[in-house]
Design a protein around this motif. Structure first.
Motif, short mmCIF file in Angstrom:
data_model
loop_
_atom_site.label_atom_id
_atom_site.label_comp_id
_atom_site.label_asym_id
_atom_site.label_seq_id
_atom_site.Cartn_x
_atom_site.Cartn_y
_atom_site.Cartn_z
N MET A 130 10.49 6.07 0.22
CA MET A 130 11.56 6.08 -1.31
C MET A 130 11.11 7.55 -1.74
N ARG A 131 12.21 8.03 -2.52
CA ARG A 131 11.99 9.30 -3.13
C ARG A 131 12.90 9.60 -4.27
N TRP A 132 12.30 9.47 -5.50
CA TRP A 132 13.03 9.56 -6.61
C TRP A 132 13.06 11.16 -7.29
N ARG A 133 13.98 11.47 -8.11
CA ARG A 133 13.98 12.77 -9.06
C ARG A 133 13.96 12.43 -10.36
N ALA A 134 13.21 12.97 -11.10
CA ALA A 134 13.09 12.56 -12.41
C ALA A 134 12.84 13.87 -13.39
N ALA A 135 13.09 13.19 -14.85
CA ALA A 135 12.57 14.27 -15.86
C ALA A 135 10.89 14.20 -16.14
N GLU A 136 10.51 15.14 -16.67
CA GLU A 136 9.12 15.09 -17.15
C GLU A 136 8.64 13.88 -17.97
N PRO B 103 0.82 -1.49 0.04
CA PRO B 103 0.00 -0.08 -0.23
C PRO B 103 0.98 1.34 0.13
N LEU B 104 0.66 2.13 -0.69
CA LEU B 104 1.56 3.29 -0.94
C LEU B 104 0.69 4.58 -0.92
N ALA B 105 1.50 5.57 -0.28
CA ALA B 105 1.06 7.10 -0.22
C ALA B 105 1.92 7.63 -1.24
N VAL B 106 1.36 8.21 -2.43
CA VAL B 106 2.16 8.65 -3.33
C VAL B 106 2.23 10.34 -3.51
N ALA B 107 3.29 11.08 -3.32
CA ALA B 107 3.23 12.40 -3.19
C ALA B 107 4.21 13.19 -4.36
N PRO B 108 3.73 13.39 -5.36
CA PRO B 108 4.51 14.21 -6.12
C PRO B 108 4.79 15.47 -6.28
N ALA B 109 5.78 16.08 -6.44
CA ALA B 109 6.10 17.42 -5.99
C ALA B 109 7.17 17.87 -7.04
N ASP B 110 7.54 19.41 -7.28
CA ASP B 110 8.73 19.94 -8.11
C ASP B 110 10.00 19.41 -7.28
N ALA B 111 10.94 19.21 -8.19
CA ALA B 111 12.06 18.59 -7.55
C ALA B 111 12.81 19.63 -6.66
N GLY B 112 12.77 20.77 -7.05
CA GLY B 112 13.62 21.87 -6.32
C GLY B 112 15.00 21.74 -6.57
N GLU B 113 15.81 22.48 -6.03
CA GLU B 113 17.38 22.72 -6.23
C GLU B 113 18.04 21.02 -5.81
N PRO B 114 18.92 20.74 -6.81
CA PRO B 114 19.51 19.42 -6.26
C PRO B 114 20.62 19.49 -5.13
N GLY B 115 20.43 18.37 -4.27
CA GLY B 115 21.37 18.34 -3.13
C GLY B 115 22.73 17.59 -3.60
N SER B 116 23.41 17.29 -2.49
CA SER B 116 24.71 16.47 -2.79
C SER B 116 24.20 15.08 -3.49
N GLY B 117 24.97 14.75 -4.61
CA GLY B 117 24.91 13.77 -5.24
C GLY B 117 23.85 13.49 -6.31
N GLU B 118 22.94 14.76 -6.20
CA GLU B 118 21.85 14.82 -7.20
C GLU B 118 22.01 15.74 -8.49
N ALA B 119 21.11 15.37 -9.46
CA ALA B 119 21.24 16.16 -10.73
C ALA B 119 20.16 17.01 -10.64
N PRO B 120 19.94 18.08 -11.53
CA PRO B 120 18.92 18.87 -11.92
C PRO B 120 17.94 17.96 -12.21
N ALA B 121 16.67 18.19 -11.76
CA ALA B 121 15.31 17.40 -12.34
C ALA B 121 14.24 18.23 -12.21
#
Length: 317
Positions: A149-155, A101-119
Motif C-alpha cells: 500500500m502506498r499513499w500520498r499525503a500532506a505534511e 507486520p509492516l515495513a514502513v518506508a516514508p519518502a518525498d512524494a515527487g511529481e503526481p502521476g495519473s489520478g494523483e494530486a500534488p503532495a
C-alpha cells in the motif's frame, strides 16, 4: 415477531472497490508504477482550541525505513429487541483480529502521476506474514504476504490518494482481509490541523470511513503532552450513518421482509490514546477503539440492534 435471524447490512459494511492489481502486472523498478491511484475523500479538520504554546505540528518523515506491527480488530453483533432497548453503546465487543507486520518506508512524494494530486510526502507499507485470531484463516492470509500500500499525503497527514498491490498468487480471501485491514489502518491515520496547536489544544477530524459510503466518523483529538517530535494524544470517536432508513428485501428476514427500517438512535463509546512521533508516519504506540450501537426501528415494537466494534492497535518494533 421476528421468526428467523435477520442479516442486515451494517451501515458501513460495503467496502468501496479499490483498483487492485496483482504483482505480475507491476513494473520492475517500481512495482506500483502502473497501478491506478484511488482518490481518498478529504475529511473536514476543525481547530477547537489552540492550547498552550501552540506550534505547527507537521510530519517530517525523517526516520529511515523501519519495521513495526499493527493489529486491526473488527466485529459486528446483531440482535432483535423490543422498544425498551438500551440505546447506549457497550464498551467493546467480540472482535476478530488481524495482525500486520509492516515495513514502513516514508519518502518525498515527487511529481503526481495519473489520478494523483500534488503532495508533500508518500508512505509505503509492505505487509509481512499477516496472522488472524482465528487460526483457520492463517493459511489464506499468508498468501497475501508482501501486499503493498502506498499513499500520498500532506505534511499535516491529510491523505489524498492511495495505491494497493496484491502479490501474485494471493487468494481472494487473503487479499480481501488484508486490503480491508490496511484501509482501516489508513482511516485511523492522525491528521493535524493547519493552525498551530499545543498542550490542551484539540481539533476534530470528520469524514467518511475509508472504504465505506454510508458511515461518517468524527475523531476529536486532545494533546496531553509534547516532547520534541513526540506528541501524546487522547481521542474520542463518534460515528453516524449517512442514511436514516434501511429497506429489507430478504425472505430470511421473516416478518421484517419488505419493511423499511429507520435509524432510531446512534451512540458510540470509545477508548483512544496515541503517541505520535512526527518523524514517523504511523503512531508509535497506543490504540484507537470504538463501538457504535445502531438501533433500527421497524413496524410495531420490533427493534434491530447492531453493535459495530473496531480498533487499531500500534505495537512495538
Amino acid at each position: 415477531m421476528l421468526k428467523t435471524p435477520v442479516s442486515l447490512r451494517r451501515a458501513a459494511a460495503a467496502l468501496a472497490v479499490v483498483p487492485l492489481v496483482t504483482a505480475c502486472a507491476a513494473g520492475e523498478d517500481d512495482p506500483l508504477a502502473g497501478v491506478p491511484a484511488f482518490p481518498v475523500d478529504a475529511p473536514k479538520v476543525s481547530l477547537l482550541s489552540a492550547g498552550e504554546n501552540p506550534r505547527p505540528l507537521r510530519y517530517t518523515d525523517a526516520a529511515e525505513p523501519y519495521d513495526t506491527v499493527v493489529t486491526v480488530s473488527s466485529g459486528i453483533a446483531q440482535s432483535a429487541a423490543g422498544p425498551d432497548v438500551d440505546p447506549a453503546a457497550p464498551a467493546g465487543g467480540d472482535v476478530e483480529e488481524v495482525t500486520l507486520p509492516l515495513a514502513v518506508a516514508p519518502a518525498d512524494a515527487g511529481e503526481p502521476g495519473s489520478g494523483e494530486a500534488p503532495a508533500a510526502r508518500q508512505v509505503e507499507l509492505q505487509v509481512g506474514t499477516p496472522t488472524h485470531s482465528d487460526l483457520a484463516f492463517n493459511e489464506e492470509l499468508a498468501s497475501a504476504e508482501d501486499f503493498l500500500m502506498r499513499w500520498r499525503a500532506a505534511e499535516t497527514g491529510l491523505i489524498s490518494s492511495v495505491k494497493m498491490l496484491a502479490p501474485e498468487g494471493s487468494t481472494e480471501d487473503g487479499r480481501r482481509v488484508v486490503e480491508r485491514s490496511l484501509l482501516s489502518l489508513m482511516s485511523a491515520a492522525v491528521v493535524f490541523p493547519d493552525a498551530p496547536v499545543g498542550v490542551g489544544g484539540s481539533w476534530s477530524v470528520e469524514g467518511r470511513v475509508t472504504g465505506s459510503a454510508s458511515m461518517v466518523r468524527t475523531t476529536t483529538y486532545t494533546i496531553t503532552a509534547i516532547d520534541g517530535d513526540r506528541v501524546d494524544l487522547r481521542a474520542e470517536v463518534s460515528e453516524r450513518p449517512t442514511e436514516q432508513t434501511l429497506s429489507i428485501d430478504n425472505p430470511a428476514a421473516g416478518d421484517l421482509n419488505g419493511q423499511t427500517l429507520r435509524v432510531e438512535s446512534t451512540a458510540t463509546t470509545s477508548d483512544a490514546e496515541l503517541t505520535v512521533d512526527l518523524a514517523r508516519p504511523l503512531p508509535v504506540a497506543g490504540r484507537v477503539a470504538a463501538t457504535t450501537r445502531l438501533v433500527y426501528a421497524g413496524e410495531g415494537d420490533v427493534r434491530i440492534v447492531q453493535d459495530v466494534t473496531s480498533a487499531v492497535t500500534y505495537g512495538k518494533e
